[in-house]
Structure formats: C-alpha cells, structure tokens
Motif scaffolding. Structure first.
Motif, PDB file in Angstrom:
ATOM      1  N   ALA A   1       0.819  -1.223   0.000  1.00  0.00           N
ATOM      2  CA  ALA A   1       0.000   0.000   0.000  1.00  0.00           C
ATOM      3  C   ALA A   1       0.851   1.270   0.000  1.00  0.00           C
ATOM      4  O   ALA A   1       0.387   2.333  -0.425  1.00  0.00           O
ATOM      5  CB  ALA A   1      -0.937  -0.007   1.205  1.00  0.00           C
ATOM      6  N   TYR A   2       2.095   1.171   0.478  1.00  0.00           N
ATOM      7  CA  TYR A   2       2.949   2.377   0.593  1.00  0.00           C
ATOM      8  C   TYR A   2       4.127   2.346  -0.372  1.00  0.00           C
ATOM      9  O   TYR A   2       5.073   3.112  -0.230  1.00  0.00           O
ATOM     10  CB  TYR A   2       3.445   2.529   2.042  1.00  0.00           C
ATOM     11  CG  TYR A   2       2.291   2.636   2.994  1.00  0.00           C
ATOM     12  CD1 TYR A   2       1.642   3.854   3.179  1.00  0.00           C
ATOM     13  CD2 TYR A   2       1.791   1.519   3.657  1.00  0.00           C
ATOM     14  CE1 TYR A   2       0.533   3.945   4.010  1.00  0.00           C
ATOM     15  CE2 TYR A   2       0.687   1.603   4.477  1.00  0.00           C
ATOM     16  CZ  TYR A   2       0.068   2.820   4.646  1.00  0.00           C
ATOM     17  OH  TYR A   2      -1.032   2.913   5.457  1.00  0.00           O
ATOM     18  N   ASN A   3       4.061   1.468  -1.356  1.00  0.00           N
ATOM     19  CA  ASN A   3       5.185   1.274  -2.281  1.00  0.00           C
ATOM     20  C   ASN A   3       5.680   2.573  -2.910  1.00  0.00           C
ATOM     21  O   ASN A   3       6.888   2.796  -3.055  1.00  0.00           O
ATOM     22  CB  ASN A   3       4.764   0.292  -3.378  1.00  0.00           C
ATOM     23  CG  ASN A   3       5.821   0.147  -4.451  1.00  0.00           C
ATOM     24  OD1 ASN A   3       5.846   0.905  -5.412  1.00  0.00           O
ATOM     25  ND2 ASN A   3       6.715  -0.791  -4.260  1.00  0.00           N
TER      26      ASN A   3
ATOM     27  N   ARG B   1      -1.869  -3.360  -4.401  1.00  0.00           N
ATOM     28  CA  ARG B   1      -1.533  -1.933  -4.368  1.00  0.00           C
ATOM     29  C   ARG B   1      -2.810  -1.108  -4.200  1.00  0.00           C
ATOM     30  O   ARG B   1      -3.904  -1.603  -4.408  1.00  0.00           O
ATOM     31  CB  ARG B   1      -0.849  -1.515  -5.675  1.00  0.00           C
ATOM     32  CG  ARG B   1       0.452  -2.247  -5.988  1.00  0.00           C
ATOM     33  CD  ARG B   1       1.612  -1.618  -5.247  1.00  0.00           C
ATOM     34  NE  ARG B   1       2.880  -2.230  -5.634  1.00  0.00           N
ATOM     35  CZ  ARG B   1       3.712  -1.730  -6.564  1.00  0.00           C
ATOM     36  NH1 ARG B   1       3.408  -0.619  -7.209  1.00  0.00           N
ATOM     37  NH2 ARG B   1       4.849  -2.341  -6.840  1.00  0.00           N
ATOM     38  N   THR B   2      -2.639   0.174  -3.901  1.00  0.00           N
ATOM     39  CA  THR B   2      -3.808   1.026  -3.677  1.00  0.00           C
ATOM     40  C   THR B   2      -3.624   2.426  -4.252  1.00  0.00           C
ATOM     41  O   THR B   2      -2.492   2.898  -4.401  1.00  0.00           O
ATOM     42  CB  THR B   2      -4.116   1.133  -2.164  1.00  0.00           C
ATOM     43  OG1 THR B   2      -5.315   1.894  -2.003  1.00  0.00           O
ATOM     44  CG2 THR B   2      -2.997   1.802  -1.386  1.00  0.00           C
ATOM     45  N   PHE B   3      -4.741   3.064  -4.550  1.00  0.00           N
ATOM     46  CA  PHE B   3      -4.746   4.484  -4.929  1.00  0.00           C
ATOM     47  C   PHE B   3      -5.054   5.376  -3.724  1.00  0.00           C
ATOM     48  O   PHE B   3      -5.194   6.580  -3.867  1.00  0.00           O
ATOM     49  CB  PHE B   3      -5.783   4.735  -6.040  1.00  0.00           C
ATOM     50  CG  PHE B   3      -5.313   4.254  -7.394  1.00  0.00           C
ATOM     51  CD1 PHE B   3      -4.547   5.085  -8.205  1.00  0.00           C
ATOM     52  CD2 PHE B   3      -5.602   2.981  -7.835  1.00  0.00           C
ATOM     53  CE1 PHE B   3      -4.094   4.644  -9.441  1.00  0.00           C
ATOM     54  CE2 PHE B   3      -5.156   2.523  -9.066  1.00  0.00           C
ATOM     55  CZ  PHE B   3      -4.402   3.358  -9.874  1.00  0.00           C
ATOM     56  N   SER B   4      -5.175   4.771  -2.529  1.00  0.00           N
ATOM     57  CA  SER B   4      -5.613   5.549  -1.355  1.00  0.00           C
ATOM     58  C   SER B   4      -4.514   6.385  -0.722  1.00  0.00           C
ATOM     59  O   SER B   4      -4.806   7.356  -0.032  1.00  0.00           O
ATOM     60  CB  SER B   4      -6.132   4.601  -0.272  1.00  0.00           C
ATOM     61  OG  SER B   4      -7.279   3.925  -0.704  1.00  0.00           O
ATOM     62  N   LYS B   5      -3.267   5.993  -0.883  1.00  0.00           N
ATOM     63  CA  LYS B   5      -2.214   6.647  -0.119  1.00  0.00           C
ATOM     64  C   LYS B   5      -1.496   7.657  -1.010  1.00  0.00           C
ATOM     65  O   LYS B   5      -1.912   8.794  -1.090  1.00  0.00           O
ATOM     66  CB  LYS B   5      -1.279   5.581   0.477  1.00  0.00           C
ATOM     67  CG  LYS B   5      -2.038   4.471   1.262  1.00  0.00           C
ATOM     68  CD  LYS B   5      -2.558   4.946   2.593  1.00  0.00           C
ATOM     69  CE  LYS B   5      -3.642   4.099   3.276  1.00  0.00           C
ATOM     70  NZ  LYS B   5      -3.424   2.686   3.469  1.00  0.00           N
ATOM     71  N   ALA B   6      -0.454   7.258  -1.707  1.00  0.00           N
ATOM     72  CA  ALA B   6       0.337   8.226  -2.484  1.00  0.00           C
ATOM     73  C   ALA B   6      -0.492   8.904  -3.582  1.00  0.00           C
ATOM     74  O   ALA B   6      -0.235  10.052  -3.946  1.00  0.00           O
ATOM     75  CB  ALA B   6       1.545   7.535  -3.091  1.00  0.00           C
TER      76      ALA B   6
END
Ligand SMILES: *Cc1c(COP(=O)(O)O)cnc(C)c1O
Length: 367
Positions: A195-197, A222-227
C-alpha cells in the motif's frame, strides 16, 4: 452478546478508523478549520487536480453501471506494470483485495499466517471466513519472515505480508522477500500488500509485479488511497497469474469499483508530478517529525511509509492519554492500543505546517 450469526463473526473486534474531523470538532467544541488530521495515512495534498477533472467528465454517465471489467483502468495498469490485463483484479480499495483473497482461498478452519503488529484488516479478513489466525511474533516491530515461513502448517492457505508495514513503517528489502517466496509451499497463496510502495526511495523500489511471473501463488496488492490521494474513492488492485486472478474474479462483486473511481485512478496513474510532489513532501515531513522526536528524546520506529510510530510514554495508558491531550488541541493522530502497542501513537506525515502544529501540541501534551 447476539444470538445471531456464527461464533467467529461474533468474535470480530470492529475496525477502529481514524476519527473524522467533523466528529472531533463536535466532541471537543472546536472549529473544523483549525483541526489537523494526521490519523489515516491520507495524502496531505488531497485528490490530484487531474483526477478531479476526470471525475467531472465521468459524472455525466453516472446513470449507468460502471464497467464491471474496468477495461480502461486495467489497460493503464497493464502498461504501467508490464503485465497482461487479465492478470489484474480491481478492488474497492485494496482492503477489498485482502478480503477477496480470504474468501477465494480460505475455508472455515483453515489457517492464515500474518505478523504481529501488521495491518488490522488481515485479522478481520481471516475471521470473516472463520479462518484460524497464526500470528507470528514481530522482530524489531517488523515481519520475521523466517519465523513466518516456519509457521506455515499443513492447513495454511494464505499468508499476508505488508511491505512497508502499517502501523509500524518497517520495510523488508527485496532479497529477503524473495528468499521467503522461495520457501513458501506452492499451494499457499502469498498476498504481498504494498500500500505504501510509491513512498519508497528509488534504491528500495523493486519490481514485485514481475515476481508474479515466477510465483503462481503470489498476489501483489496496491492502492490508490495513499500516495495517489484517492482514499475516499476506494480503488486498489491486485496483480497475479490468471489462475489466481480468475478465482478472485468469481468472488468479487461485479461492480466493485465505481465509475468515478475508475476515471480518477486512470488520471492519477498518469500524474507523475503529483506523485513526485507527494514523495518529496513526505521525505521532508519525515525529517521534520523525527527531528522533533529526537529533540524530545522519544523513541520511534524508522519508517518507510507516510507515517511514523512514536513511543509517547512507558505506562500502558500513555498512548490513550497523550492522544486525548492532542485531540483537545485539535490534532487527530492514531492510537494503536488495538494493535497491542498502548505506549505508542502513529502519526501520518502531513504538510509542513500540519506537522509543526502536531509537534507543538505534542510538546504541550507531554508537559
Ligand atoms: C491503508 C492500507 C491498505 C488499504 O487501503 P485501501 O484504502 O483499502 O486501499 C492496505 N494495506 C495497508 C498496509 C494499509 O495501510
């Protein structure tokens, strides 16, 4: 105690989310405009302007169902990560991916391995299917991959690995992760939750998406929520070989990612400047926070994410006490007593002035 539902559902402790700004304003009689929220590892720059515009254009079609297949978003991800589009599963946040994996691969009574102090959703996803959790003691607040490999038993179907980990911020270098993947039995699924890659420095980045070619039991999440700044829209994705992807596709809701989210994610994926700005701010904010912790003599866990875990006292009430003192000053951070870390708080890295507000409030809170 309810008389409804199975035991394993009644045993679930509900997820504790970061307090919303409006709730803290109401509870403590504060002005929302003066509240600083550093509690949910959100992007302090908010949603990218490119995503906002893409959503405005997509809004005209909201009377229709979203593309159940996410054709355009998968095409964009396929190009970015150099994997075929039918190796991609979209999720309503990567939380959805974590749940889908549990539902697709674990039956009641079968085992799931994850680390102590790792992301709370692993426990929830395991309990939600009546799985048996094998929680492996952490080493220096991070994953002990050797112990995790050794903990895999005949009933184990799934392993969750967070890299970097939340809430501790620890990171496992590529060679260690790969050594672990080589040890895991071929019939056990590994979810590598990254998630923080996008916050990792270039020297720590590695092509985990390409490992999927080598390991048929690997799911990279993976996510679009963080970076990418799209936490409120709920978009994440998984990369895995077609056999695994096909099974996850049977479990997921047909329309699990809405149209606005799909449009916004495509725009964000192509917005290199936004990611770079975020990474730069994060690196500077990290230095700002740990400089303050050093000055105050507070222990912290060196972090590779967009947050830092800091020890605010020695007694078992320290985290809750300092958290309350911060809330009274309009600063929302995350207590982590529910993770078994009652002396610690997790601070999301914000904009420079937000970090400064937090540091000033922390100094007051510690007296
Ligand atoms: C935030 C987070 C996620 C999931 O976030 P989504 O918003 O559901 O994509 C997944 N894993 C970890 C470790 C996280 O911290």
């Amino acid at each position: 105690m309810s008389r409804f539902g199975p035991d394993y559902v009644r045993a679930i402790a509900p997820y504790q989310a970061g307090k919303p700004i409006a709730e803290v304003a109401r509870e403590f009689g504060l002005d929302e405009a003066n509240i600083v929220k550093l509690a949910s590892n959100e992007n302090p720059f908010g949603i990218p302007e490119s995503s906002r515009q893409a959503m405005a254009a997509a809004a005209a079609e909201l009377g229709r169902y979203p593309d159940a297949n996410g054709f355009e978003l998968k095409a964009a991800l396929s190009a970015r990560y150099d994997v075929p589009a039918d190796w991609i599963t979209l999720g309503n946040g990567s939380n959805d991916i974590l749940e889908i994996a549990a539902h697709a691969f674990v039956q009641k009574g079968e085992a799931v391995v994850y680390s102590q102090y790792s992301f709370a959703v692993y426990a929830l996803a395991t309990q939600g299917v009546g799985g048996r959790a094998i929680v492996v003691p952490a080493r220096e607040h991070g994953h002990d991959l050797d112990a995790m490999a050794a903990a895999i038993d005949a009933d184990t179907r799934l392993v969750y690995v967070a890299n970097p980990n939340n809430p501790t911020g620890t990171f496992i270098p590529a060679p260690e992760v790969e050594r672990f993947l080589q040890k895991v039995p071929a019939n056990v699924i590994v979810v590598l939750d990254e998630a923080y890659n996008e916050y990792l420095a270039p020297e720590h980045q590695f092509e985990s998406a390409q490992w999927v070619r080598k390991y048929p039991n690997l799911i990279v999440s993976r996510t679009f929520s963080k970076a990418y700044g799209l936490a409120g829209l709920r978009v994440g994705f998984a990369i895995a070989q077609p056999e695994v992807t096909d099974l996850m596709n049977r479990i997921r809701q047909p329309f699990n990612v809405n149209s606005l989210a799909q449009a916004a994610a495509i725009a964000a994926l192509n917005d290199k400047a936004f990611l770079e700005q975020g990474a730069r701010n994060n690196a500077e904010g990290y230095r700002q926070l740990v400089a303050a912790f050093d000055e105050l003599g507070l222990e912290y866990v060196p972090s590779f994410g967009n947050f830092v875990l800091v020890k605010v006292g020695e007694d078992e009430q320290a985290g809750a006490r300092v958290n309350l003192a911060l809330l009274r000053q309009g600063v929302i951070v995350r207590p982590v007593g529910n993770y078994g870390l009652p002396q610690w708080l997790r601070i999301s890295i914000g904009l420079p002035h937000e970090n400064a507000t937090f540091v000033a409030a922390l100094k007051k809170a510690l007296g």
